[in-house]
Design an enzyme around this catalytic site. Sequence first.
Site, PDB file in Angstrom:
ATOM      1  N   SER A   1      89.073   2.471 -43.407  1.00 54.05           N
ATOM      2  CA  SER A   1      89.765   3.232 -44.440  1.00 54.05           C
ATOM      3  C   SER A   1      89.067   4.578 -44.594  1.00 54.05           C
ATOM      4  O   SER A   1      87.888   4.630 -44.947  1.00 54.05           O
ATOM      5  CB  SER A   1      89.732   2.453 -45.753  1.00 54.05           C
ATOM      6  OG  SER A   1      90.350   3.188 -46.786  1.00 54.05           O
TER       7      SER A   1
ATOM      8  N   GLY B   1      89.999   7.192 -46.622  1.00 53.26           N
ATOM      9  CA  GLY B   1      90.422   7.910 -47.822  1.00 53.26           C
ATOM     10  C   GLY B   1      91.771   8.577 -47.633  1.00 53.26           C
ATOM     11  O   GLY B   1      92.721   7.961 -47.127  1.00 53.26           O
ATOM     12  N   ALA B   2      91.854   9.850 -48.014  1.00 54.90           N
ATOM     13  CA  ALA B   2      93.122  10.568 -47.934  1.00 54.90           C
ATOM     14  C   ALA B   2      93.601  10.747 -46.506  1.00 54.90           C
ATOM     15  O   ALA B   2      94.787  11.029 -46.274  1.00 54.90           O
ATOM     16  CB  ALA B   2      92.982  11.932 -48.610  1.00 54.90           C
TER      17      ALA B   2
ATOM     18  N   GLY C   1      93.804   8.376 -44.340  1.00 53.35           N
ATOM     19  CA  GLY C   1      94.522   7.178 -43.929  1.00 53.35           C
ATOM     20  C   GLY C   1      93.632   6.150 -43.260  1.00 53.35           C
ATOM     21  O   GLY C   1      92.481   5.943 -43.660  1.00 53.35           O
TER      22      GLY C   1
ATOM     23  N   GLY D   1      91.954   0.611 -51.585  1.00 49.48           N
ATOM     24  CA  GLY D   1      91.511  -0.154 -50.424  1.00 49.48           C
ATOM     25  C   GLY D   1      91.956  -1.601 -50.476  1.00 49.48           C
ATOM     26  O   GLY D   1      92.262  -2.209 -49.444  1.00 49.48           O
ATOM     27  N   ASP D   2      92.008  -2.168 -51.683  1.00 54.23           N
ATOM     28  CA  ASP D   2      92.459  -3.551 -51.836  1.00 54.23           C
ATOM     29  C   ASP D   2      93.944  -3.675 -51.497  1.00 54.23           C
ATOM     30  O   ASP D   2      94.369  -4.663 -50.890  1.00 54.23           O
ATOM     31  CB  ASP D   2      92.198  -4.031 -53.264  1.00 54.23           C
ATOM     32  CG  ASP D   2      90.744  -3.893 -53.656  1.00 54.23           C
ATOM     33  OD1 ASP D   2      89.883  -3.985 -52.763  1.00 54.23           O
ATOM     34  OD2 ASP D   2      90.463  -3.671 -54.847  1.00 54.23           O
TER      35      ASP D   2
END
Length: 309
Positions: free
Chosen positions: A217, A219-220, A222, A248-249
């Site tokens: 992951s 962040g922004a 992707g 993230g979940d």
Amino acid sequence: MILTVTPNTALDLTYRVRSLRPHASHRVSEVVERPGGKGLNVARVLAALGHRVTVTGFAGGGTGRAIQERLTATPGVVDALVPVAGASRRTVAVVDESTGDTTQLNEPGPLITPSEWSAFQEVYADLLASASAVALCGSLPPGVPVGAYAGLVRTARAAGVPVLLDTGGEALRRGVAARPDLIKPNADELAELTGSHEPLRATQDARRRGARSVVASLGAEGLLAVTPEGRWRAAPPARVPGNPTGAGDSAVAGLLSGLVENLPWPDRLARATALSTATVLAPVAGEFDRTAYEELLGRVSVTAEATAA
């Protein structure tokens, strides 16, 4: 049934203030309470997608009772939390309405005794018998062995149940060595695991350490996926403002639902990215905006890399 494991469940409190300033008194405009911890967040999203979910982990004290009371009001989620003597933790998210930024305060969790840990392992093994997949999520409370996730991964593999691991630090390092089917670290967790801050190199190294597939992951930016079938990058159509707590979940829920539905990897990644982005846009930490999710799903860019890992 999909099983999610949250050893360190929490009662999540979200406070909204006009502007968060250090050393100042603040008037809270809104308070929201809900059961939390990574695996409970994953379960709530899975249930919203129409999957049957059972949650396990630990719950204790007045906070634990509050968590379980609120779980009963969550359609599609079955509570199989194991009672403990210590009090479950609380987490506090303070949302600054002027900037959209969120400040997070996380308590450590209850001290788990050896007998409580043994009782949990028995419950876990029994639940695996009817599980189509399992997600092992979040931090470990005090008293739980640092290699606990490695043991839980091996138990799931012995039962023939696909297992996703989402944690960090030493728990992730030991868990990867037990060969989970999928790990979903963020950029910092991935760098700590591998020593590399270059996402593709680090993701490939995480596979060499034992994970069958790795979805990082970023962040922004992707998601980056490296799997036996190939590697892909998935990105939302645009950077969005909002509260990233629980994003993230939601990505884990998208990946896990795609696994049990046997979707192709690009479809799994598109779903995970759309859910994660829709969570950032939601007004309450850890929820997702369904309208935004449905609109984003067809706009996520998923690009295959030229060389398989």
